[in-house]
Design a protein around this motif. Structure first.
Motif, PDB file in Angstrom:
ATOM      1  N   PRO A   1      60.922  71.071   2.136  1.00 54.43           N
ATOM      2  CA  PRO A   1      61.784  69.895   2.266  1.00 54.43           C
ATOM      3  C   PRO A   1      61.095  68.815   3.095  1.00 54.43           C
ATOM      4  CG  PRO A   1      62.947  71.925   2.870  1.00 54.43           C
ATOM      5  CD  PRO A   1      61.510  72.271   2.746  1.00 54.43           C
TER       6      PRO A   1
ATOM      7  N   ARG B   1      69.699  75.232  17.857  1.00 49.29           N
ATOM      8  CA  ARG B   1      69.052  74.132  17.141  1.00 49.29           C
ATOM      9  C   ARG B   1      68.974  74.391  15.634  1.00 49.29           C
ATOM     10  NH1 ARG B   1      68.899  73.765  22.727  1.00 49.29           N
ATOM     11  NH2 ARG B   1      67.208  72.428  23.506  1.00 49.29           N
TER      12      ARG B   1
ATOM     13  N   LEU C   1      69.559  74.788  11.665  1.00 49.65           N
ATOM     14  CA  LEU C   1      70.202  73.929  10.689  1.00 49.65           C
ATOM     15  C   LEU C   1      71.080  74.741   9.753  1.00 49.65           C
ATOM     16  CD1 LEU C   1      67.256  71.541   9.705  1.00 49.65           C
ATOM     17  CD2 LEU C   1      69.164  71.077  11.257  1.00 49.65           C
TER      18      LEU C   1
ATOM     19  N   THR D   1      62.718  68.757  22.839  1.00 51.75           N
ATOM     20  CA  THR D   1      63.721  69.748  23.225  1.00 51.75           C
ATOM     21  C   THR D   1      64.221  70.564  22.049  1.00 51.75           C
ATOM     22  OG1 THR D   1      65.444  68.113  22.901  1.00 51.75           O
ATOM     23  CG2 THR D   1      64.525  68.308  25.121  1.00 51.75           C
ATOM     24  N   GLY D   2      63.704  70.281  20.865  1.00 56.84           N
ATOM     25  CA  GLY D   2      64.143  71.008  19.678  1.00 56.84           C
ATOM     26  C   GLY D   2      65.298  70.343  18.962  1.00 56.84           C
ATOM     27  N   TRP D   3      65.834  69.276  19.509  1.00 58.43           N
ATOM     28  CA  TRP D   3      66.916  68.552  18.845  1.00 58.43           C
ATOM     29  C   TRP D   3      66.371  67.540  17.849  1.00 58.43           C
ATOM     30  CZ3 TRP D   3      71.240  70.929  19.142  1.00 58.43           C
ATOM     31  CH2 TRP D   3      71.646  71.570  20.314  1.00 58.43           C
ATOM     32  N   GLN D   4      65.079  67.244  17.945  1.00 55.97           N
ATOM     33  CA  GLN D   4      64.463  66.316  16.992  1.00 55.97           C
ATOM     34  C   GLN D   4      64.415  66.964  15.609  1.00 55.97           C
ATOM     35  OE1 GLN D   4      63.493  66.756  20.086  1.00 55.97           O
ATOM     36  NE2 GLN D   4      63.617  64.682  20.905  1.00 55.97           N
ATOM     37  N   PRO D   5      64.253  66.125  14.550  1.00 54.55           N
ATOM     38  CA  PRO D   5      64.244  66.692  13.193  1.00 54.55           C
ATOM     39  C   PRO D   5      63.174  67.755  13.015  1.00 54.55           C
ATOM     40  CG  PRO D   5      64.485  64.323  13.099  1.00 54.55           C
ATOM     41  CD  PRO D   5      64.207  64.661  14.534  1.00 54.55           C
ATOM     42  N   GLN D   6      63.479  68.703  12.164  1.00 57.59           N
ATOM     43  CA  GLN D   6      62.547  69.771  11.849  1.00 57.59           C
ATOM     44  C   GLN D   6      61.684  69.356  10.656  1.00 57.59           C
ATOM     45  OE1 GLN D   6      64.857  73.408  11.460  1.00 57.59           O
ATOM     46  NE2 GLN D   6      65.984  72.906  13.328  1.00 57.59           N
ATOM     47  N   HIS D   7      60.387  69.577  10.798  1.00 53.67           N
ATOM     48  CA  HIS D   7      59.427  69.240   9.747  1.00 53.67           C
ATOM     49  C   HIS D   7      58.916  70.543   9.143  1.00 53.67           C
ATOM     50  CE1 HIS D   7      59.312  64.965  10.812  1.00 53.67           C
ATOM     51  NE2 HIS D   7      59.512  65.393  12.035  1.00 53.67           N
TER      52      HIS D   7
ATOM     53  N   LEU E   1      71.096  65.650   8.710  1.00 50.90           N
ATOM     54  CA  LEU E   1      69.766  65.338   8.194  1.00 50.90           C
ATOM     55  C   LEU E   1      69.805  65.405   6.677  1.00 50.90           C
ATOM     56  CD1 LEU E   1      67.742  67.678  10.605  1.00 50.90           C
ATOM     57  CD2 LEU E   1      68.107  65.223  10.880  1.00 50.90           C
TER      58      LEU E   1
ATOM     59  N   TYR F   1      67.212  65.800   3.397  1.00 52.70           N
ATOM     60  CA  TYR F   1      65.870  66.176   2.987  1.00 52.70           C
ATOM     61  C   TYR F   1      65.760  66.097   1.468  1.00 52.70           C
ATOM     62  CZ  TYR F   1      64.871  68.409   7.554  1.00 52.70           C
ATOM     63  OH  TYR F   1      64.646  68.670   8.890  1.00 52.70           O
TER      64      TYR F   1
ATOM     65  N   TYR G   1      58.942  73.889  19.256  1.00 54.21           N
ATOM     66  CA  TYR G   1      59.939  74.732  18.600  1.00 54.21           C
ATOM     67  C   TYR G   1      59.471  75.071  17.188  1.00 54.21           C
ATOM     68  CZ  TYR G   1      63.473  74.221  22.213  1.00 54.21           C
ATOM     69  OH  TYR G   1      64.167  74.289  23.394  1.00 54.21           O
TER      70      TYR G   1
ATOM     71  N   TYR H   1      72.510  60.844  14.139  1.00 54.06           N
ATOM     72  CA  TYR H   1      72.867  61.539  15.377  1.00 54.06           C
ATOM     73  C   TYR H   1      74.203  61.118  15.966  1.00 54.06           C
ATOM     74  CZ  TYR H   1      67.983  62.900  15.300  1.00 54.06           C
ATOM     75  OH  TYR H   1      66.764  63.405  14.924  1.00 54.06           O
TER      76      TYR H   1
ATOM     77  N   ARG I   1      73.622  70.239  12.295  1.00 50.30           N
ATOM     78  CA  ARG I   1      73.732  71.141  13.446  1.00 50.30           C
ATOM     79  C   ARG I   1      75.164  71.124  13.943  1.00 50.30           C
ATOM     80  NH1 ARG I   1      69.110  68.436  15.455  1.00 50.30           N
ATOM     81  NH2 ARG I   1      67.207  69.583  15.032  1.00 50.30           N
TER      82      ARG I   1
ATOM     83  N   ALA J   1      67.618  60.892   9.381  1.00 52.60           N
ATOM     84  CA  ALA J   1      68.260  61.680  10.430  1.00 52.60           C
ATOM     85  C   ALA J   1      69.372  60.839  11.064  1.00 52.60           C
ATOM     86  CB  ALA J   1      67.253  62.086  11.494  1.00 52.60           C
TER      87      ALA J   1
ATOM     88  N   LEU K   1      61.790  65.304   5.219  1.00 54.69           N
ATOM     89  CA  LEU K   1      62.869  64.574   5.871  1.00 54.69           C
ATOM     90  C   LEU K   1      62.962  63.145   5.336  1.00 54.69           C
ATOM     91  CD1 LEU K   1      65.013  64.604   8.169  1.00 54.69           C
ATOM     92  CD2 LEU K   1      63.236  63.574   9.607  1.00 54.69           C
TER      93      LEU K   1
END
Lengths: 114, 113
Positions: free
Chosen positions: B43, B99, B101, A98-104, B33, B35, A31, B50, B92, B48, B45
């Motif tokens: 940014p 997906r 943010l 799946t794209g639900w993991q954190p965005q880097h 999240l 950052y 993603y 959930y 989210r 996180a 991380l």
């Protein structure tokens, strides 16, 4: 690679010119997300991809902005006929699974329209 | 566009003090999240979250996912000069399949050595 790589770091264009920004996501991340950071730190979502397919383009201005993620190439964000208001820092982020993991995030491209 | 309400907007503290910042929303979130952004960089991380009620630590940082799913806080204990930067919450929405943010406007932290 292990990091999101964005190029160029800075881009200066005259109003009306085209601007093209590039992003190489972390290897194995499927993603890709593009965000625009404007004055007052506001992050605006533009578009996301799942591999080479557009996943969500609800944030993309309908005119002038386009983006692609082609196999074996960096993703790109292109702005046609730039306007002064397009001046911002554009960030790319990638996410695995799946794209639900954190965005880097990458370190961004600062676009200045003169 | 939709944003999170992040506060405070800025903080100026002495080295060694503890820091607390939070984000609230009128909508339910399924992910929070936190950052940190340094000048000229993207940014990074920190934490996180959930699950509603989840409390997670990362060194001197602790964050919690609010039980109502509409808020989150970040605490930094015993601040040091390298904690200087802008801290963002992002989340989210618990709706649909997107997906993307949603972001707060950041808390700018300055630490006096």
């Amino acid at each position: 690679g292990e990091e999101v790589a964005q190029t160029p770091k800075h881009l200066v264009r005259g109003e009306g010119q085209k601007a093209k920004l590039y992003c190489a996501p972390i290897k194995g991340h499927s993603y890709v997300f593009w965000y625009q950071q404007v004055l007052k730190n506001e992050f605006k979502f533009l578009i996301s991809f799942q591999n080479e397919n557009v996943f969500d383009e609800t944030g993309m201005p309908k005119e002038r902005f386009s983006a692609k993620c082609l196999p074996n190439s960096p993703c790109s964000l292109e702005i046609q006929a730039t306007k002064l208001e397009d001046s911002a820092v554009y960030f790319c982020a990638s996410s695995q699974g799946t794209g639900w993991q954190p965005q880097h995030f990458g370190d961004g491209t600062r676009l200045s329209i003169l | 566009g939709q944003q999170l309400n992040q506060s405070p907007q800025s903080m100026f503290i002495q080295e060694g003090e503890d820091v607390s910042m939070n984000c609230t929303s009128s909508s339910i979130f399924n992910t929070w999240l936190w950052y940190k952004q340094d000048p000229g960089e993207g940014p990074v991380l920190l934490i996180a979250l959930y699950k509603a009620g989840e409390l997670t630590s990362n060194g001197r940082l602790t964050a919690q996912f609010g039980i109502t799913r509409k808020d989150s806080f970040l605490n930094i204990s015993a601040s040091i000069p390298s904690d200087v930067g802008i801290y963002f919450c992002a989340g989210r929405l618990n709706a649909g399949n997107n997906r993307k943010l949603i972001w707060g406007l950041g808390t700018s932290l300055a630490v006096n050595p």
